[in-house]
Structure formats: C-alpha cells, structure tokens
Enzyme design. Structure first.
Site, PDB file in Angstrom:
ATOM      1  CB  SER A  65       5.383  73.690  15.263  1.00 48.74           C
ATOM      2  OG  SER A  65       6.638  74.114  14.678  1.00 48.74           O
ATOM      3  CE1 TYR A 115       4.583  70.369  10.850  1.00 49.15           C
ATOM      4  CE2 TYR A 115       5.710  72.476  11.402  1.00 49.15           C
ATOM      5  CZ  TYR A 115       5.371  71.259  11.715  1.00 49.15           C
ATOM      6  OH  TYR A 115       5.644  70.599  12.870  1.00 49.15           O
TER       7      TYR A 115
HETATM    8  N1  LIG Z   1      11.300  67.672  14.836  1.00 51.69           N
HETATM    9  C1  LIG Z   1      10.943  68.974  15.021  1.00 51.69           C
HETATM   10  O1  LIG Z   1      11.881  69.904  14.895  1.00 51.69           O
HETATM   11  C2  LIG Z   1       9.607  69.283  15.309  1.00 51.69           C
HETATM   12  C3  LIG Z   1       9.413  70.797  15.523  1.00 51.69           C
HETATM   13  C4  LIG Z   1       8.076  71.329  15.963  1.00 51.69           C
HETATM   14  C5  LIG Z   1       7.074  70.273  16.020  1.00 51.69           C
HETATM   15  N2  LIG Z   1       7.287  69.157  15.828  1.00 51.69           N
HETATM   16  C6  LIG Z   1       5.924  68.180  15.987  1.00 51.69           C
HETATM   17  O2  LIG Z   1       6.323  67.239  16.697  1.00 51.69           O
HETATM   18  C7  LIG Z   1       5.357  65.995  16.507  1.00 51.69           C
HETATM   19  C8  LIG Z   1       6.220  64.763  16.415  1.00 51.69           C
HETATM   20  O3  LIG Z   1       7.314  64.735  15.490  1.00 51.69           O
HETATM   21  P1  LIG Z   1       8.744  64.144  15.355  1.00 51.69           P
HETATM   22  O4  LIG Z   1       9.565  65.375  15.083  1.00 51.69           O
HETATM   23  O5  LIG Z   1       8.958  63.269  16.315  1.00 51.69           O
HETATM   24  O6  LIG Z   1       8.701  63.256  13.852  1.00 51.69           O
HETATM   25  P2  LIG Z   1       8.500  61.923  13.630  1.00 51.69           P
HETATM   26  O7  LIG Z   1       9.684  61.177  14.037  1.00 51.69           O
HETATM   27  O8  LIG Z   1       8.233  61.913  12.176  1.00 51.69           O
HETATM   28  O9  LIG Z   1       7.061  61.667  14.481  1.00 51.69           O
HETATM   29  C9  LIG Z   1       5.758  61.891  13.684  1.00 51.69           C
HETATM   30  C10 LIG Z   1       4.982  60.583  13.832  1.00 51.69           C
HETATM   31  O10 LIG Z   1       3.658  60.842  13.418  1.00 51.69           O
HETATM   32  C11 LIG Z   1       3.121  59.757  12.713  1.00 51.69           C
HETATM   33  N3  LIG Z   1       2.272  60.001  11.815  1.00 51.69           N
HETATM   34  C12 LIG Z   1       2.195  60.660  11.009  1.00 51.69           C
HETATM   35  N4  LIG Z   1       0.914  60.827  10.429  1.00 51.69           N
HETATM   36  C13 LIG Z   1       0.192  59.930  10.939  1.00 51.69           C
HETATM   37  C14 LIG Z   1      -1.117  59.710  10.900  1.00 51.69           C
HETATM   38  N5  LIG Z   1      -1.992  59.927   9.914  1.00 51.69           N
HETATM   39  N6  LIG Z   1      -1.554  58.826  11.806  1.00 51.69           N
HETATM   40  C15 LIG Z   1      -0.802  58.335  12.868  1.00 51.69           C
HETATM   41  N7  LIG Z   1       0.201  58.620  13.018  1.00 51.69           N
HETATM   42  C16 LIG Z   1       0.899  59.615  11.878  1.00 51.69           C
HETATM   43  C17 LIG Z   1       4.689  59.150  11.988  1.00 51.69           C
HETATM   44  O11 LIG Z   1       4.114  57.727  11.986  1.00 51.69           O
HETATM   45  P3  LIG Z   1       4.786  57.125  10.553  1.00 51.69           P
HETATM   46  O12 LIG Z   1       6.287  56.645  10.608  1.00 51.69           O
HETATM   47  O13 LIG Z   1       3.650  56.144  10.422  1.00 51.69           O
HETATM   48  O14 LIG Z   1       4.847  58.171   9.478  1.00 51.69           O
HETATM   49  C18 LIG Z   1       5.643  59.395  13.265  1.00 51.69           C
HETATM   50  O15 LIG Z   1       5.741  58.241  13.929  1.00 51.69           O
HETATM   51  C19 LIG Z   1       4.712  66.424  15.389  1.00 51.69           C
HETATM   52  O16 LIG Z   1       3.524  66.831  15.513  1.00 51.69           O
HETATM   53  C20 LIG Z   1       5.703  67.612  14.764  1.00 51.69           C
HETATM   54  O17 LIG Z   1       4.917  68.345  13.730  1.00 51.69           O
HETATM   55  C21 LIG Z   1       8.322  68.477  15.478  1.00 51.69           C
END
Ligand SMILES: NC(=O)c1ccc[n+]([C@@H]2O[C@H](COP(=O)([O-])OP(=O)(O)OC[C@H]3O[C@@H](n4cnc5c(N)ncnc54)[C@H](OP(=O)(O)O)[C@@H]3O)[C@@H](O)[C@H]2O)c1
Length: 247
Positions: free
Chosen positions: A140, A153
């Site tokens: 991130s 976080y």
């Molecule tokens: N969106 C942003 O603005 C942003 C910015 C910076 C970084 N990120 C990073 O990008 C990555 C993807 O996030 P996203 O934005 O695409 O959000 P998201 O749609 O919430 O995706 C996160 C995924 O991780 C899964 N997950 C959470 N805990 C888990 C566990 N213990 N074991 C296996 N799977 C797990 C979730 O599954 P469940 O549905 O089962 O919970 C979900 O499918 C993350 O690492 C996040 O920190 C996102």
C-alpha cells in the site's frame, strides 16, 4: 514462459480478482485462493471461460496448514509454481492508537504480515525446488507513508515492504524475484469499508494528484508486468500504482 502457473491469495474480490482475470486472459494457469467456496467456484468458471486452466483452493492465509496445502496442491495439480501474488489483506479496525488492543493489532497483522510470511515461506520452498519464480506482495502507499487513524494497517504494510526487500536479497542469486506493488486508493470493497462514508472517500480522492481512484484492473496490469519476463532485472522493488500520491 507462455503459460505460467500463477497463485493468487485473497483472489475472490477486488485487486486479487482483477489480477486473476488479467493472468487468465494472458493464458496463465491460475489458482485462486480464498475463504468462500461458492465465490471461488464462480470465479473459476469465469476464468475457464477465457480458456485458462483455473482452480480454486480454500485457504485462510493466517493458518500455516492452509498455506502449506495451498502450495502443495498447486504443485500437485500443475507441476510447478511460477508466480505468486500475495494479495490477501484486511483493513483491520482503523481507529486512533488509544483505541487499539492486542486483538485489533492481531486482526490486522495476522492477515497482512503473518499471511505474507507464511505464503512466502511455502512459495519459496516450491520455487527453490525448480530454481525459478517470482513473488509479488501487495502492499500500500501506507507501506511507506504514515496514515493518521490507521497506524496498525500502515505498520503492517511497512512490515510487508521490509520483509519483501529482505527476502529479495536472500534470494537474489536463486532465480527468484521478490517485489511489492503498492496501490494508492483503489475502488474496491476495502476502500469503501476503510473510508466508511462517501464524504471520507471523496476527501481521500483529493489526496490523489490524478484526482481519481485507481481501478482494480490498473493494479492488475502492474502486477502482471512485475511478474513478467519484461521485469527480469527488477527485484526488491516497491512499485507505486497510485496516481502520483507518493512523491
Ligand atoms: N483498495 C485500496 O485502496 C487498497 C490500497 C492499498 C492497498 N490495498 C491492498 O490491496 C489488497 C487487496 O485489497 P482490495 O482493495 O482488493 O480489497 P478486498 O476486495 O477486500 O480484497 C481483500 C481480499 O483478501 C481476502 N482476505 C482477507 N483476509 C484473508 C485471510 N485471512 N485469508 C485469505 N484471504 C483473506 C478477502 O477475502 P474475504 O472476502 O474472505 O474477506 C478479500 O477477497 C490488500 O492487501 C489491501 O491491503 C488496497
């Protein structure tokens, strides 16, 4: 490699899902990992419609038995592991430091840090056996900047970047590259949960020089590039994909 074997954690939504689609469209064999069987099966059906040999494996990245089995089943099914995208993550419980507890810390660090450590441990085991591979950890912009109200976080993502750079050095001569992709604010369910209100989301957008949120597909394109042979001299790098937010 024309049809790499790609493993993606947290692949059922958001950036992970977009990466699975992008790799599948390029002909990769894609293993999508997540915690919900029905959503996993539905995604596999979609990926196969693009001609990809895709599989779903249920895995919670906080559990070493799950992660070990995820990697072992991937290698058993496809014979190797070329690309691993450690994307599973949680926003945890963002709130001021005075409200943090051992439980809120663990709710963030167990997935975002321990999950990456366990994933890399077992992915590297498979990649060392074949003498090649590439790992992309999803960090991130908060992995190298402060985040008021989201210190736990941000601390977890700082850890991801430090671990990424260190493991990259450990493996630099082994044929295994290790990098991170650092999203800025990206339009996913996590961002909606993280910002809580439309007003907060709009305020976050104003911090992005390009004046908009990133799309999951834009993050996926960066992940596919870092995984590709075009990026063959890149290791230990953190690639910001953030509309200019980090400067
Ligand atoms: N969106 C942003 O603005 C942003 C910015 C910076 C970084 N990120 C990073 O990008 C990555 C993807 O996030 P996203 O934005 O695409 O959000 P998201 O749609 O919430 O995706 C996160 C995924 O991780 C899964 N997950 C959470 N805990 C888990 C566990 N213990 N074991 C296996 N799977 C797990 C979730 O599954 P469940 O549905 O089962 O919970 C979900 O499918 C993350 O690492 C996040 O920190 C996102």
């Amino acid at each position: 490699m024309s049809n790499p074997v790609v493993l993606i954690t947290g692949a059922l939504t958001g950036i992970g899902r977009a990466a699975a689609v992008a790799f599948a469209k390029k002909g990769a064999k894609v293993v999508v990992a997540g915690r919900r069987d029905e959503a996993g099966k539905a995604l596999v059906k979609e990926l196969r419609s693009f001609g990809s040999e895709a599989e779903f494996i249920n895995a919670d990245v906080r559990k070493e038995d799950d992660v070990r089995a995820l990697v072992d089943k991937t290698v058993a099914r496809f014979g190797r592991l070329d690309v691993a995208v450690n994307n599973a993550g949680t926003e945890g419980r963002p709130s001021p430091i005075t409200e943090q507890t051992a439980e809120s810390y663990a709710a963030t660090f167990d997935t975002n840090v321990l999950g990456v450590v366990l994933s890399m441990k077992h992915e590297v085991r498979a990649m060392q056996a074949q003498g090649s591979g590439t790992i992309i950890n999803v960090s991130s912009t908060y992995g190298h900047e402060g985040a008021a109200g989201a210190s736990i976080y941000a601390g977890a993502k700082h850890a991801v970047e430090g671990i990424t750079k260190s493991v990259a050095l450990e493996l630099a001569k082994s044929g295994i590259r290790v990098n991170a992709v650092a999203p800025g604010p990206t339009d996913t369910g996590m961002l909606t949960r993280f910002t809580r209100t439309p007003e907060n989301k709009a305020a976050l957008v104003t911090t992005v020089p390009m004046g908009r949120l990133g799309l999951p597909e834009e993050l996926a394109n960066a992940i596919v590039f870092v995984a590709s042979e075009e990026a063959s001299f890149i290791t230990g790098h953190v690639l910001n994909v953030d509309g200019g937010k980090t400067h």
